[in-house]
Design a protein around this motif. Sequence first.
Motif, PDB file in Angstrom:
ATOM      1  N   ARG A 149     -17.679 -71.307  61.808  1.00 56.81           N
ATOM      2  CA  ARG A 149     -18.531 -70.460  60.953  1.00 56.81           C
ATOM      3  C   ARG A 149     -18.204 -70.782  59.512  1.00 56.81           C
ATOM      4  O   ARG A 149     -17.041 -70.690  59.096  1.00 56.81           O
ATOM      5  CB  ARG A 149     -18.308 -68.997  61.250  1.00 56.81           C
ATOM      6  CG  ARG A 149     -19.071 -68.039  60.328  1.00 56.81           C
ATOM      7  CD  ARG A 149     -19.052 -66.632  60.860  1.00 56.81           C
ATOM      8  NE  ARG A 149     -19.876 -66.517  62.058  1.00 56.81           N
ATOM      9  CZ  ARG A 149     -20.057 -65.379  62.748  1.00 56.81           C
ATOM     10  NH1 ARG A 149     -19.457 -64.264  62.334  1.00 56.81           N
ATOM     11  NH2 ARG A 149     -20.823 -65.354  63.814  1.00 56.81           N
ATOM     12  N   GLN A 167     -24.816 -68.823  55.425  1.00 55.66           N
ATOM     13  CA  GLN A 167     -23.895 -68.692  56.554  1.00 55.66           C
ATOM     14  C   GLN A 167     -24.503 -69.437  57.725  1.00 55.66           C
ATOM     15  O   GLN A 167     -25.623 -69.154  58.136  1.00 55.66           O
ATOM     16  CB  GLN A 167     -23.686 -67.231  56.933  1.00 55.66           C
ATOM     17  CG  GLN A 167     -22.874 -67.046  58.217  1.00 55.66           C
ATOM     18  CD  GLN A 167     -22.909 -65.612  58.719  1.00 55.66           C
ATOM     19  OE1 GLN A 167     -23.145 -64.683  57.951  1.00 55.66           O
ATOM     20  NE2 GLN A 167     -22.698 -65.457  60.021  1.00 55.66           N
ATOM     21  N   ASP A 169     -23.443 -71.141  61.691  1.00 53.82           N
ATOM     22  CA  ASP A 169     -22.499 -71.344  62.791  1.00 53.82           C
ATOM     23  C   ASP A 169     -22.896 -72.602  63.534  1.00 53.82           C
ATOM     24  O   ASP A 169     -24.079 -72.827  63.789  1.00 53.82           O
ATOM     25  CB  ASP A 169     -22.532 -70.159  63.751  1.00 53.82           C
ATOM     26  CG  ASP A 169     -22.111 -68.860  63.074  1.00 53.82           C
ATOM     27  OD1 ASP A 169     -21.466 -68.939  62.013  1.00 53.82           O
ATOM     28  OD2 ASP A 169     -22.446 -67.771  63.591  1.00 53.82           O
TER      29      ASP A 169
END
Length: 455
Positions: A149, A167, A169
């Motif tokens: 992440r 952000q 992942d």
Amino acid sequence: MKDMMTGWSRQTLARQFLMLGGLVSVIAMLMVGAVVSSLIENVVTRNAAATTALYVDSVIAPLLPDMQQTKNLEEQDRRALDETLSQGALASRLISFRLSASDGTILYAEDGDLIGQAAERGEMTAQALRGRVAADFASFGDTPGPILRIYSPVLQPWSGEVVGVMQFDETAPDLERDLWRARVFSWLSVAGATIGLFVALSLVVLRGSRTIDRQRIDLGMRVRDLSVLLAQNQELHQRVQGASRRATALNESYLRRVGADIHDGPAQLIALAALRLDSRAMTGAGKAEDRLREAQAVKTHLDDAMKEIRSICTGLVLPHIEAAAADEIVRQVARTHEKRTGTAVRLSLAEIAEAISTPEKICIYRFVQEALTNSFRHAGGEGQVVALRTEDCALVIEVSDEGPGFDAAATRPGSLGLAGLRDRIESIGGTFEVETSPRGTLLRLVLSMDGRTKE
């Protein structure tokens, strides 16, 4: 607790080091391994995150509008992001992507219901808002395995101000493999270095412990030897003191005997001669024949007194033995004894090269003289043998016979024979032994010859 401390103190230094050093080494290895592994994991994760963030920032950032002026993305902006994120190498690893403004409002997400909501602001979000890339490689929520992440700041092109946070992942099988290998290598390196250092120190401590144990054993043996020598010294000191006291008493007895011999022998003869001189035949007007007879008697008494005086002096005065060797002294005593008693003495004499002091020579003379006299008195001079030799750094003289023997314990108190010999010998540090049986008697004198110089 006291029993544990007592048991611990009884362990050797090497065993104490192995136990305590091994425990400390294991703890240190675990701590160092954990720290090194954590540092490696952080560095590898940060480097991977920085690489991915640079790629995403170079590809996605140009597609974004002015986020200081825009609170919501237009439809064409979302479509462009969807197309970009679904293509290329990143698309195969990307799990989710989210774009939020600096105030935390979500501007883009796969789940459209999240758009417009406020995102959770954690520590990594705060780092990204401060212009730093933050990343973590772990399991989040219901993910099947660890994921990478990444929180990457969105910068204003002309001012460099942080205007948002991306952000995303992604799966990172290569990163997981690299981290596992890095952990294994780091743990192996730390364990190998710790074990090598511990083994090296253990060898040094073991060698030192063995040296200490050996020195402790040697010291214990020396202490025991010194204790034995001290006990022997005390025993010898007591024996010398006892011999000195007995010698004093025996000397007094000997002087009384000499006085008695003089009183009962020469003194009586001289007194008888004096009486003869005071007789009427010598002082009166007696006949010449009577005076001559009395004078002849006086002369006879005086001659007998002189003979007894010489006989007494013969036992008191020693011949000149200061310059004689031990074998010469023994031979001289034996020959004198043969002349006086008419008995034969067989000699077995070895030459003694070590120097012998005058008190020792006198002791040897008196020992052989008294032993032969006792042999003649109790055994009639049968099978008399005198042997002189060295044995284990000691001078040994033995006088033996083939007589019927005697009871050594029945020696009457105050006698000047064996008791006097024992005291004389022990007073100069020697030992005196008596062996007697119906087959014969043996008297032994032993003098230590340690530290003597050659004559």
